[in-house]
Design a protein around this motif. Sequence first.
Motif, PDB file in Angstrom:
ATOM      1  N   GLY A 192       0.805  -1.002  -0.221  1.00 18.41           N
ATOM      2  CA  GLY A 192       0.222  -0.005  -0.192  1.00 18.41           C
ATOM      3  C   GLY A 192       1.218   1.485   0.258  1.00 18.41           C
ATOM      4  O   GLY A 192       2.244   1.254   0.183  1.00 18.41           O
ATOM      5  N   SER A 193       0.253   2.562  -0.252  1.00 16.07           N
ATOM      6  CA  SER A 193       1.013   3.952  -0.034  1.00 16.07           C
ATOM      7  C   SER A 193       1.666   4.089   1.240  1.00 16.07           C
ATOM      8  O   SER A 193       1.088   3.139   2.389  1.00 16.07           O
ATOM      9  CB  SER A 193      -0.090   4.754  -0.680  1.00 16.07           C
ATOM     10  OG  SER A 193      -1.092   5.391   0.414  1.00 16.07           O
ATOM     11  N   GLY A 194       1.804   5.247   1.680  1.00 17.69           N
ATOM     12  CA  GLY A 194       2.871   5.146   2.862  1.00 17.69           C
ATOM     13  C   GLY A 194       1.446   5.628   4.366  1.00 17.69           C
ATOM     14  O   GLY A 194       1.687   5.256   5.169  1.00 17.69           O
ATOM     15  N   THR A 195       0.285   5.890   3.881  1.00 17.84           N
ATOM     16  CA  THR A 195      -0.865   6.114   4.875  1.00 17.84           C
ATOM     17  C   THR A 195      -1.088   4.578   5.246  1.00 17.84           C
ATOM     18  O   THR A 195      -1.314   4.717   6.915  1.00 17.84           O
ATOM     19  CB  THR A 195      -1.767   6.668   4.154  1.00 17.84           C
ATOM     20  OG1 THR A 195      -1.398   7.739   3.050  1.00 17.84           O
ATOM     21  CG2 THR A 195      -3.302   6.617   5.342  1.00 17.84           C
ATOM     22  N   VAL A 250       4.996  12.303  15.617  1.00 13.80           N
ATOM     23  CA  VAL A 250       4.239  14.107  14.697  1.00 13.80           C
ATOM     24  C   VAL A 250       4.556  13.067  13.615  1.00 13.80           C
ATOM     25  O   VAL A 250       5.765  11.949  13.780  1.00 13.80           O
ATOM     26  CB  VAL A 250       5.654  14.755  15.845  1.00 13.80           C
ATOM     27  CG1 VAL A 250       6.827  13.716  15.540  1.00 13.80           C
ATOM     28  CG2 VAL A 250       5.750  15.846  15.191  1.00 13.80           C
ATOM     29  N   VAL A 251       4.609  14.185  12.779  1.00 13.52           N
ATOM     30  CA  VAL A 251       5.176  13.905  11.533  1.00 13.52           C
ATOM     31  C   VAL A 251       6.287  15.399  11.375  1.00 13.52           C
ATOM     32  O   VAL A 251       6.361  16.281  11.735  1.00 13.52           O
ATOM     33  CB  VAL A 251       4.271  15.169  10.584  1.00 13.52           C
ATOM     34  CG1 VAL A 251       4.817  14.935   8.966  1.00 13.52           C
ATOM     35  CG2 VAL A 251       3.006  14.201  10.363  1.00 13.52           C
ATOM     36  N   HIS A 252       7.461  14.036  10.820  1.00 15.65           N
ATOM     37  CA  HIS A 252       9.065  15.192  10.659  1.00 15.65           C
ATOM     38  C   HIS A 252       8.759  16.553   9.844  1.00 15.65           C
ATOM     39  O   HIS A 252       8.978  17.513  10.267  1.00 15.65           O
ATOM     40  CB  HIS A 252       9.860  14.231  10.185  1.00 15.65           C
ATOM     41  CG  HIS A 252      11.290  14.583  10.205  1.00 15.65           C
ATOM     42  ND1 HIS A 252      12.719  13.964   9.478  1.00 15.65           N
ATOM     43  CD2 HIS A 252      12.044  15.852  10.817  1.00 15.65           C
ATOM     44  CE1 HIS A 252      13.280  15.152   9.895  1.00 15.65           C
ATOM     45  NE2 HIS A 252      13.339  15.749  10.664  1.00 15.65           N
TER      46      HIS A 252
HETATM   47  C1  LIG Z   1       3.417  11.579   1.312  1.00 17.79           C
HETATM   48  C2  LIG Z   1       3.194  11.163   2.494  1.00 17.79           C
HETATM   49  C3  LIG Z   1       2.597  10.238   3.337  1.00 17.79           C
HETATM   50  C4  LIG Z   1       1.690   9.291   2.978  1.00 17.79           C
HETATM   51  O1  LIG Z   1       1.119   9.706   1.715  1.00 17.79           O
HETATM   52  P1  LIG Z   1       0.745   8.096   1.088  1.00 17.79           P
HETATM   53  O2  LIG Z   1      -0.692   9.126  -0.054  1.00 17.79           O
HETATM   54  O3  LIG Z   1      -0.788   7.278   1.412  1.00 17.79           O
HETATM   55  O4  LIG Z   1       1.628   7.607   0.141  1.00 17.79           O
HETATM   56  C5  LIG Z   1       2.080  10.668   4.682  1.00 17.79           C
HETATM   57  N1  LIG Z   1       2.433  11.827   5.418  1.00 17.79           N
HETATM   58  C6  LIG Z   1       3.456  12.559   4.808  1.00 17.79           C
HETATM   59  C7  LIG Z   1       4.317  13.576   5.844  1.00 17.79           C
HETATM   60  C8  LIG Z   1       3.656  12.875   3.939  1.00 17.79           C
HETATM   61  O5  LIG Z   1       4.813  13.216   2.882  1.00 17.79           O
END
Ligand SMILES: *Cc1c(COP(=O)(O)O)cnc(C)c1O
Length: 370
Positions: A69-72, A143-145
């Motif tokens: 899957g994607s990052g999410t 947290v998001v980097h």
């Molecule tokens: C790209 C990104 C994601 C994941 O996004 P997807 O569309 O699911 O790949 C999550 N967090 C950050 C900070 C991103 O830049």
Amino acid sequence: MNDHSIPDNPYFLLTPGPLSTSKSVKAVMLRDWCTWDEDYNLGVVEKIRAELTGLASKSGKYTAALMQGSGTFSLEATIGSVLPPKGKLLVLANGAYGNRLAQISNRLSIETDVHDSGEVNPPDLELLESTLKQDSNISHVIVVHCETTTGMLNPIEEIGRIVKSYGRVYIVDAMSSFGGIPMDVQNIGIDYLVSSANKCVQGVPGFGFVIAKRDELEKTKGFARSLSLDLYDQWKTMEDGHGKWRYTSPTHTVRAFMQAMLELKEEGGIEKRHQRYLENHRILVNGMAGLGFNCLLPKALQSPIITSFHNPSQSAYDFKKFYDSLKEKGFVIYPGKVSVADTFRIGNIGHVFPQDIHNLISSVKESIFW
Ligand SMILES: *Cc1c(COP(=O)(O)O)cnc(C)c1O
């Protein structure tokens, strides 16, 4: 295999991902793999897991799991699998990706607290500290980097120091920074780092990965709130099966990622890639400033990954027209995602080099019609 059989891209993707990738990364996808065979499991998957773990820390205390899957999906797998049934998550949010973490946690019925510092402000570290002091129910902090909404780089070291001093588990969404910004997960105190194939490692989309502190991950058996997004089971299957996936693996994407990791090494590693991104970013910001475009964020908060610019205030300006003109000249940029200001974004990560950014600036100059 020769590069001439791979068509050229019609434009650079100056976006937060998927990104422009090298021809050699795309070329290695021109064969098929058996998801159960050791050529793939040992020859590709295990090598990637070992390499990822080594890039994140030399301590030997970390392990890695790959997730379809994607990052999410990998973020949802992590949040949904590592919080115990009575766990509580504190989300430090300052943009759409931080808000998404809270959305995932709420959707999974996990008790969730959000500290929202607003899109153009860093997290409030004093509030974080006083909250952890008062609320012993908070078991995990996330947290998001690099907050890709604005391009803001959050202070994951300072946050890590506070989170660890209160003995909580620390999760970092390093989606758009891992591979492009040096970091040592052990020194920072990160227990789970989440990223994906199609960001700074410069692979193609299709899977994400979690780099986890082994002794933390081992405690999470049976916590998962989903079958397919069960991080522990996914990791255990890979670990015990030496590279086996549960369910169909995105084999071509994974093979391309191995090539992307090799190219990261050939470039000189994360430190060197970081230098290229910094240089791309410097040329971008200076060039745009010379054409009258101002950045949303002050320099001190800005990452070298993606930059938000204010849209010009002239009434003749139209983003779509500007976008189309740049696309025709070979550059795809990105709309803004900030609610507090009228912006657009330009990414400078991927298989993109300083000369490409110089060319972009020339194209921006030619695209000014207002
Ligand atoms: C790209 C990104 C994601 C994941 O996004 P997807 O569309 O699911 O790949 C999550 N967090 C950050 C900070 C991103 O830049």
